[in-house]
Each structure stands twice: as C-alpha cells, then as structure tokens.
Design a protein around this motif. Sequence first.
Motif, PDB file in Angstrom:
ATOM      1  N   LEU A  67       0.829  -1.207   0.000  1.00 11.34           N
ATOM      2  CA  LEU A  67       0.000   0.000   0.000  1.00 11.34           C
ATOM      3  C   LEU A  67       0.862   1.255   0.000  1.00 11.34           C
ATOM      4  O   LEU A  67       0.514   2.273  -0.594  1.00 11.34           O
ATOM      5  CB  LEU A  67      -0.942  -0.002   1.208  1.00 11.34           C
ATOM      6  CG  LEU A  67      -2.048  -1.061   1.192  1.00 11.34           C
ATOM      7  CD1 LEU A  67      -2.772  -1.087   2.530  1.00 11.34           C
ATOM      8  CD2 LEU A  67      -3.046  -0.789   0.071  1.00 11.34           C
ATOM      9  N   PRO A  70       3.248   0.923  -3.922  1.00 12.79           N
ATOM     10  CA  PRO A  70       2.482   0.071  -4.841  1.00 12.79           C
ATOM     11  C   PRO A  70       3.042  -0.021  -6.255  1.00 12.79           C
ATOM     12  O   PRO A  70       2.796  -0.999  -6.947  1.00 12.79           O
ATOM     13  CB  PRO A  70       1.106   0.730  -4.856  1.00 12.79           C
ATOM     14  CG  PRO A  70       1.401   2.188  -4.626  1.00 12.79           C
ATOM     15  CD  PRO A  70       2.568   2.215  -3.676  1.00 12.79           C
ATOM     16  N   PHE A  71       3.789   1.009  -6.682  1.00  9.54           N
ATOM     17  CA  PHE A  71       4.223   1.046  -8.079  1.00  9.54           C
ATOM     18  C   PHE A  71       5.621   0.463  -8.201  1.00  9.54           C
ATOM     19  O   PHE A  71       6.623   1.177  -8.164  1.00  9.54           O
ATOM     20  CB  PHE A  71       4.173   2.472  -8.620  1.00  9.54           C
ATOM     21  CG  PHE A  71       4.341   2.533 -10.115  1.00  9.54           C
ATOM     22  CD1 PHE A  71       3.313   2.148 -10.964  1.00  9.54           C
ATOM     23  CD2 PHE A  71       5.521   2.983 -10.689  1.00  9.54           C
ATOM     24  CE1 PHE A  71       3.457   2.202 -12.347  1.00  9.54           C
ATOM     25  CE2 PHE A  71       5.680   3.040 -12.071  1.00  9.54           C
ATOM     26  CZ  PHE A  71       4.647   2.646 -12.893  1.00  9.54           C
ATOM     27  N   LEU A  95      -2.254  -3.005  -8.384  1.00 10.32           N
ATOM     28  CA  LEU A  95      -2.516  -2.081  -7.284  1.00 10.32           C
ATOM     29  C   LEU A  95      -3.431  -2.747  -6.256  1.00 10.32           C
ATOM     30  O   LEU A  95      -4.539  -3.173  -6.594  1.00 10.32           O
ATOM     31  CB  LEU A  95      -3.171  -0.801  -7.812  1.00 10.32           C
ATOM     32  CG  LEU A  95      -2.378  -0.012  -8.859  1.00 10.32           C
ATOM     33  CD1 LEU A  95      -3.192   1.178  -9.338  1.00 10.32           C
ATOM     34  CD2 LEU A  95      -1.035   0.435  -8.300  1.00 10.32           C
ATOM     35  N   VAL A 115      -7.976   4.807  -6.925  1.00  6.60           N
ATOM     36  CA  VAL A 115      -6.970   4.961  -7.984  1.00  6.60           C
ATOM     37  C   VAL A 115      -6.761   6.428  -8.324  1.00  6.60           C
ATOM     38  O   VAL A 115      -5.623   6.899  -8.440  1.00  6.60           O
ATOM     39  CB  VAL A 115      -7.390   4.166  -9.243  1.00  6.60           C
ATOM     40  CG1 VAL A 115      -6.496   4.540 -10.421  1.00  6.60           C
ATOM     41  CG2 VAL A 115      -7.319   2.670  -8.979  1.00  6.60           C
ATOM     42  N   TYR A 118      -5.643   8.553  -4.852  1.00  7.03           N
ATOM     43  CA  TYR A 118      -4.484   8.115  -4.067  1.00  7.03           C
ATOM     44  C   TYR A 118      -3.352   7.609  -4.973  1.00  7.03           C
ATOM     45  O   TYR A 118      -2.284   8.226  -5.064  1.00  7.03           O
ATOM     46  CB  TYR A 118      -4.898   7.035  -3.076  1.00  7.03           C
ATOM     47  CG  TYR A 118      -3.737   6.425  -2.312  1.00  7.03           C
ATOM     48  CD1 TYR A 118      -2.956   7.213  -1.449  1.00  7.03           C
ATOM     49  CD2 TYR A 118      -3.400   5.088  -2.461  1.00  7.03           C
ATOM     50  CE1 TYR A 118      -1.881   6.665  -0.757  1.00  7.03           C
ATOM     51  CE2 TYR A 118      -2.335   4.525  -1.768  1.00  7.03           C
ATOM     52  CZ  TYR A 118      -1.570   5.316  -0.914  1.00  7.03           C
ATOM     53  OH  TYR A 118      -0.505   4.776  -0.239  1.00  7.03           O
ATOM     54  N   TYR A 119      -3.590   6.505  -5.680  1.00  7.13           N
ATOM     55  CA  TYR A 119      -2.512   5.892  -6.443  1.00  7.13           C
ATOM     56  C   TYR A 119      -1.984   6.794  -7.557  1.00  7.13           C
ATOM     57  O   TYR A 119      -0.769   6.941  -7.718  1.00  7.13           O
ATOM     58  CB  TYR A 119      -2.976   4.558  -7.032  1.00  7.13           C
ATOM     59  CG  TYR A 119      -3.064   3.451  -6.009  1.00  7.13           C
ATOM     60  CD1 TYR A 119      -1.980   3.158  -5.183  1.00  7.13           C
ATOM     61  CD2 TYR A 119      -4.207   2.684  -5.878  1.00  7.13           C
ATOM     62  CE1 TYR A 119      -2.040   2.140  -4.239  1.00  7.13           C
ATOM     63  CE2 TYR A 119      -4.286   1.656  -4.937  1.00  7.13           C
ATOM     64  CZ  TYR A 119      -3.196   1.390  -4.130  1.00  7.13           C
ATOM     65  OH  TYR A 119      -3.267   0.386  -3.200  1.00  7.13           O
ATOM     66  N   HIS A 123       1.530   8.049  -6.392  1.00  9.44           N
ATOM     67  CA  HIS A 123       2.480   6.988  -6.739  1.00  9.44           C
ATOM     68  C   HIS A 123       2.756   6.833  -8.230  1.00  9.44           C
ATOM     69  O   HIS A 123       3.841   6.397  -8.609  1.00  9.44           O
ATOM     70  CB  HIS A 123       1.973   5.645  -6.182  1.00  9.44           C
ATOM     71  CG  HIS A 123       1.887   5.604  -4.695  1.00  9.44           C
ATOM     72  ND1 HIS A 123       3.001   5.532  -3.883  1.00  9.44           N
ATOM     73  CD2 HIS A 123       0.824   5.652  -3.862  1.00  9.44           C
ATOM     74  CE1 HIS A 123       2.634   5.526  -2.603  1.00  9.44           C
ATOM     75  NE2 HIS A 123       1.306   5.593  -2.567  1.00  9.44           N
ATOM     76  N   LEU A 124       1.797   7.156  -9.088  1.00 12.58           N
ATOM     77  CA  LEU A 124       2.003   6.936 -10.516  1.00 12.58           C
ATOM     78  C   LEU A 124       2.476   8.177 -11.249  1.00 12.58           C
ATOM     79  O   LEU A 124       3.225   8.077 -12.230  1.00 12.58           O
ATOM     80  CB  LEU A 124       0.713   6.426 -11.183  1.00 12.58           C
ATOM     81  CG  LEU A 124       0.458   4.917 -11.158  1.00 12.58           C
ATOM     82  CD1 LEU A 124       0.181   4.440  -9.730  1.00 12.58           C
ATOM     83  CD2 LEU A 124      -0.715   4.566 -12.063  1.00 12.58           C
TER      84      LEU A 124
END
Length: 410
Positions: A67, A70-71, A95, A115, A118-119, A123-124
């Motif tokens: 978490l 994640p990437f 993910l 997604v 957050y992600y 992170h992305l």
Amino acid sequence: MPNALLYQFPIPMSKYYVFFTRNILPQPNVASLVQVAHSANAAANLGLPAVLVYLRKGWNAFNPVDLLFPFQPRKPDDKLAKIYNLQDQLKVVDLPMPCPIDLFDSKWTSSSTIVSKYYLPIHLQKSTKIVHTRDWNFVKAAIKNGIPAIYEQHHHESKKFEPEIVCNPLFQISVTVADTVRNSMIENGMPPEKVIMLHNGFNQLFLARQTADSQIWRQKLLGDGRENLAVYAGGLYPFKGVDMLVDVAKELPGVQFAIAGGDPSQVTAYQQLAKHKQVNNIKFLGYLPQNQLASLLQAADVLVHPHCLTEAATFTSPLKFFDYMASGTPIVATEIPSLLEFQSGNIAATWCEPDNPQQFAESIQASLIKYPRKVEGYAETRDFVKQFSWENRIERILSYVDEEVRSIGS
C-alpha cells in the motif's frame, strides 16, 4: 529504517507508458482485457517502457508495504504470461485494493476513487509519461494531474464527454474500432479531430507455425471416420452464432466441429443443447490459453466465424478474426457490416449471409474443396494480416501523440 525501505523498494526513475484497466487480471474469457494486455505487450515489444497496471483484491491486498510502495514494475508471472501470450519485455503492476473497496455502493469506497485520488497523484504521476486506457474516469484523473492520455472506447456509450477534458492539450487522442462508434462519440462531445478508427489486432505469436502441436490436436479431435476439422474460437453466446453452429454441425455429420471458449456453465449448456438436438460431431473444449489456441487454429481445415446480424455486428472488431487470419487457415465468415471491408482482402475466405445455417453449411463444404488444408497455412492470408499486428496499431496511435510525449522513457 526509512533509508532501508527506500533501498528495498526503490522509486522507479523511468517514465512509463502506462496501460491501465480497473479490473483484476487474469480474466481469460474477457475479450476487452485480452485487448488491453496485447496492446501493452505490443508497446513493450516496440522497445517502449510499457507497464500494464491492474487491480489486486482479496486477502493478498492487505500487505501494508504494498500500500505504501504500490508502483513496483516487474515481469508478469507465468500464469499471466501464458494466458495472454505476454513477452518478457512487458512489466506489470497490480494495485492492492483491500476491503471494503468496491463492497459498498459508495464513491469513497470505490476502486475508481482510490486509484484517482491516491494511487495516481501520489504513486504513478512521477513515473508516468502517458496513460492509455478504456477507463474514462482514469483519463479524467490523468489530465487533472498533468499526465497526457490516450482513451479507447469500443462500444456505444451514453456518457457525454466533458469539454474541459477532451479539449485539453494533454488529451492526445481517442481510439475506437468502428466508424459507427466514432460517430456516436462525436455526437456525445468528442472533437472529430480527437477520435480515430483502428481495427483490433493479433498477437505475433499466432504467426509462428506449430506443426507438431497442430497434428496432436488433429489426432485428438478427429475420429469416427471424419477427416475434416472445423474450429470456432470465441465467446459462447447466441449472437456470435454458436447456437447456429450446432445446427450447422448437424447438417455436416462428416465434419468434426471443435468449439474453444466459454466458462464451464456455458460449456455445459451447449453440450446439453447439442445432445438435445442429437448432434454428436461437435466438441466443446472450454477456454484455452492463447499459447494453446494458436496450434488449434492451425490444426483446422476451416475456421468458422458465424456472427449473427445483430446490433453488435455493426461495430464489433472481433479479436479472433485477426487470430484466424494469422493462422493462415481458410475461413468461413458471415457478411456482417463490420467485416465487409475484408471481403476484398487477399485472404483464403468464403463468405455467406448471416443467420442462415443451411448456407453456412454449404459454404463450409465449398471452402473444403476450394481451400484444401495446407500445413504451412495460406501465405496470402498470413501476409495480408501482418498490417493488423498490435505493434502496428500502437505505432499508428502514437503517430497522433505530441512529439514531446512520444519520447517515452526520458
């Protein structure tokens, strides 16, 4: 401790070409996910730093380290690679989506929100040069976070396209597989210059000859004095003409039919239908991974594409039709609108009107005479289909992308 974590879970420095699907992989019988996986695989085969991003749910999504970091692009595992025929160049990221994500009908517990909020921004964003997806919410989130985007839509949808997204310079291009869908997208607000029509493609591995494995299929499937094998590969649905194939098989007791595809419940239902109609020359093989399907297509004397004349026939760009051509095996297909352009192609094919089992049976007989089986396949068909490789499709899409964005990896 923080430094140890950073060394154990390094933040990627490359800028990736991210293919995103808000689904769990693999799901073998879902054609849209096959298309996504093959597109990402093709980009990687072209030397681009492509990564296929999808979701992971269940108990294995509770790892707190995943978490937080994640990437982490990695090679596909064996199961994923075999199901979708992926090569080693492609990287994947799943993910984690721990409970209660998607268990309740709430914006704040939906995977789309997790997604997008957050992600993607945390992170992305720093590792992504461009995103390519069939998920409109992900496109909107990418644009809002300053990431260029490519959008694909393969079916008619009622949603309206927001002008602030489709007119944003970061929105590079949208892609569909039929002019009818392109027209409906324009009606829903997509600028005409921002949407192109491109057919689906085929995996290059289908071109490789698998003579020994094909002969094993023929030994396994042929019997009872039958020398000819007719194969269908695809979804087990009435609108795809599978019900009609049962009737066609009854008209041709001297031909062995083999049907690849479908989940166990669908296979059972069609086995019962064939038994009810007293058709004993048709075998339902169930789902086959792509690495087994190629040899089955090459084993056949004729490949059948019996799609009915339905609304779907006006916009479908069936993946299996391109796989059929790559095998070099003669094809019998119905004249549905989305395939009419291929009638003028230099391919070993016989065409007939849809929804006519008698004419379809006659067309199979005609094909067996006109196009006897060749172990090496029909060269003209294999040469014709090369223009529809997934790699060619990705190159054409990227030709519409800003030059600065095309320098993926820097």
